[in-house]
Write a protein that holds these residues in place. Sequence first.
Motif, short mmCIF file in Angstrom:
data_model
loop_
_atom_site.label_atom_id
_atom_site.label_comp_id
_atom_site.label_asym_id
_atom_site.label_seq_id
_atom_site.Cartn_x
_atom_site.Cartn_y
_atom_site.Cartn_z
N TRP A 105 0.77 -1.05 0.05
CA TRP A 105 0.08 -0.30 0.12
C TRP A 105 0.84 1.30 0.04
CZ3 TRP A 105 -4.60 1.48 -1.45
CH2 TRP A 105 -5.04 2.67 -0.88
N ALA A 106 2.12 1.17 0.87
CA ALA A 106 2.97 2.44 0.74
C ALA A 106 3.59 2.39 -0.60
CB ALA A 106 3.84 2.03 1.76
N VAL A 107 3.98 1.44 -1.34
CA VAL A 107 4.66 1.23 -2.59
C VAL A 107 3.48 1.90 -3.48
CG1 VAL A 107 5.50 -0.34 -4.43
CG2 VAL A 107 6.32 -0.60 -2.15
N ARG A 108 2.33 1.72 -3.48
CA ARG A 108 1.50 2.03 -4.41
C ARG A 108 1.34 3.54 -4.25
NH1 ARG A 108 -4.17 3.26 -5.00
NH2 ARG A 108 -5.21 2.44 -6.77
N HIS A 109 1.28 4.34 -3.27
CA HIS A 109 1.30 5.46 -2.92
C HIS A 109 2.62 6.09 -3.42
CE1 HIS A 109 -0.16 9.22 -0.97
NE2 HIS A 109 1.23 9.63 -0.25
N GLY A 110 3.79 5.65 -3.25
CA GLY A 110 4.95 6.25 -3.63
C GLY A 110 4.99 6.41 -5.08
N ILE A 111 4.37 4.98 -5.83
CA ILE A 111 4.55 5.10 -7.27
C ILE A 111 3.63 6.25 -7.98
CG2 ILE A 111 4.05 3.84 -9.24
CD1 ILE A 111 5.02 1.34 -7.85
N GLY A 112 2.46 6.27 -6.84
CA GLY A 112 1.49 7.38 -7.55
C GLY A 112 2.15 8.97 -7.52
N LEU A 113 2.75 8.94 -6.42
CA LEU A 113 3.51 10.59 -6.20
C LEU A 113 4.50 10.57 -7.41
CD1 LEU A 113 4.05 10.57 -2.34
CD2 LEU A 113 2.47 11.78 -3.79
N ALA A 114 5.24 9.26 -7.74
CA ALA A 114 6.33 9.34 -8.61
C ALA A 114 5.74 9.43 -10.06
CB ALA A 114 7.26 8.03 -8.53
N ARG A 115 4.62 9.17 -10.52
CA ARG A 115 3.98 9.16 -11.84
C ARG A 115 3.89 10.80 -12.35
NH1 ARG A 115 0.42 4.36 -10.78
NH2 ARG A 115 1.35 2.72 -11.95
N ALA A 116 3.81 11.40 -11.48
CA ALA A 116 3.80 12.94 -11.53
C ALA A 116 5.07 13.50 -12.27
CB ALA A 116 3.52 13.89 -10.52
N ARG A 117 6.26 12.77 -11.93
CA ARG A 117 7.29 13.27 -12.75
C ARG A 117 7.76 12.21 -13.95
NH1 ARG A 117 6.21 15.36 -8.37
NH2 ARG A 117 7.70 16.10 -6.73
N ASP A 118 6.82 11.44 -14.17
CA ASP A 118 6.78 10.71 -15.54
C ASP A 118 8.35 10.02 -15.49
OD1 ASP A 118 5.84 9.63 -17.91
OD2 ASP A 118 6.72 11.28 -19.07
N PRO A 119 8.77 9.23 -14.65
CA PRO A 119 10.09 8.50 -14.57
C PRO A 119 10.07 7.43 -15.68
CG PRO A 119 9.03 7.68 -12.78
CD PRO A 119 8.05 8.91 -13.38
N GLU A 120 11.18 7.18 -16.10
CA GLU A 120 11.28 5.93 -17.01
C GLU A 120 11.71 4.73 -16.26
OE1 GLU A 120 14.11 4.18 -20.58
OE2 GLU A 120 14.18 6.29 -20.21
N TYR A 121 12.15 4.84 -15.09
CA TYR A 121 12.48 3.82 -13.95
C TYR A 121 12.06 4.28 -12.73
CZ TYR A 121 15.37 1.60 -17.66
OH TYR A 121 15.95 0.65 -18.68
N LEU A 122 11.83 3.13 -11.84
CA LEU A 122 11.40 3.00 -10.39
C LEU A 122 12.48 2.23 -9.62
CD1 LEU A 122 7.44 2.61 -10.68
CD2 LEU A 122 8.71 4.86 -10.17
N LEU A 123 13.24 2.79 -8.55
CA LEU A 123 13.86 2.22 -7.75
C LEU A 123 13.20 1.89 -6.26
CD1 LEU A 123 16.48 0.73 -6.89
CD2 LEU A 123 17.50 2.86 -6.34
N LEU A 124 12.57 0.50 -6.49
CA LEU A 124 12.06 0.20 -5.08
C LEU A 124 12.91 -0.32 -3.94
CD1 LEU A 124 9.02 -1.63 -6.54
CD2 LEU A 124 9.50 0.89 -6.29
N THR A 125 13.15 0.07 -3.12
CA THR A 125 14.29 -0.06 -2.04
C THR A 125 13.79 -0.05 -0.60
OG1 THR A 125 16.75 0.29 -1.38
CG2 THR A 125 15.40 2.21 -2.10
N ASP A 126 14.17 -0.80 0.29
CA ASP A 126 13.63 -0.59 1.56
C ASP A 126 14.33 0.26 2.30
OD1 ASP A 126 12.07 -2.79 1.05
OD2 ASP A 126 13.35 -4.44 2.09
N ALA A 127 13.95 0.83 3.66
CA ALA A 127 14.38 1.92 4.43
C ALA A 127 15.66 1.52 5.06
CB ALA A 127 13.53 2.29 5.33
#
Length: 397
Positions: free
Chosen positions: A125-147
């Motif tokens: 659910w947190a990843v979904r929210h983060g990807i939603g925020l990132a989509r506004a920047r229209d990135p080509e890649y997403l780096l999913l990494t733990d804290a």
Amino acid sequence: MGQTARVSAVVWTAAGSLLAWLWLLLCQGFFWRTDVRLPPRREPDVWPSVCVVVPARDEAAVLPAALPSLLRQDYPGRAEVFLVDDGSTDGTGDLARELARGNGGLPLTVGSPGEPPAGWTGKLWAVRHGIGLARARDPEYLLLTDADIAHAPDSLRELVAAARAGGFDVVSQMARLRVESVWERFVVPAFVYFFAQLYPFRRIGKEGTRTVAAAGGCVLLRAQAAERARIPDAIRHAVIDDVALARAVQRSGGRVWLGLADRVDSVRPYPRLADLWRMVSRSAYAQLRHNPLLLAGTVAGLALVYLVPPVAVVVGMAAGDAAAAVVGGAAWLVMTGTYVPMLRYYRQPMWLAPLLPFTAFLYLLMTVDSAVQHYRGRGAAWKGRTYARPDAVPDEG
């Protein structure tokens, strides 16, 4: 006659274990080798944009050692970090903002999605929210990494270059876990060894392979592949979310690469056996799809492969049966030899190698405990949340 029959049974059982080890040694993707690292790369002419998504729940203890390493990435293209505070009670979000002010570097956005709805794990659910925020920047890649993951300054550059050069939709690295306490020395290298045995890194990414996995601490994901595979919605209930993500991407036509990391490290400590026990048992039964038959088969398999060799040696020597001792010793020797490369990778003493049966016995107990906790309604418990078995789990099957 009865004693002869008993000893003969030990010999035959030890022979079965030896045959299993010879098969694992030669036919299971050379899982025991530790030379699968980032593939050869060439730097692109134009560096693509990347958004880093960090789900975080009560991570104030490890954030100072991990988050600055992301903010200081030496990346030639446009990059930004999104930390998603998943209902923390220890000031994780405020600490992240403070660290960003003190370290500078890449821009940081801290968001909070609220409690996950039914059917979602908190992390996804947190990843979904983060990807939603990132989509506004229209990135080509997403780096999913733990804290709790610390990256070398060129980590993002290396990941992106490898993905572009190899045409991969997912490039994932198994972060080097912390190994400092006595119990970490016994359990952690074996954790990665068992994972590689289940998902041989050499097979992942090959055309036509059914073997696929990722390591959730470090996953570079092409944004278009995420949309095509409906990540994370398609795997929203997955407890073992990294493997589920890799499967979803592969099913949608994407290519996945997984290997060991050289300069990506977990800073999370597991000083006590109880800490490691919780880490393993929370997802072990989920890995077996909550299936009692798979649990029974796994317990029997662990006993045959890891416990029979030393037992055969002891019983053979006590009963004066050289065949049992020799066959059991041969199986134990092969087992020990396959464990040595992982111990070298973790810079651990070689005397731990012949003690792998003891560690395997601990994992057997952890797996059984995972099933017991599941049937008691406390399965997959992590940081104050418990996830029940979903009615259908196609993405983990």
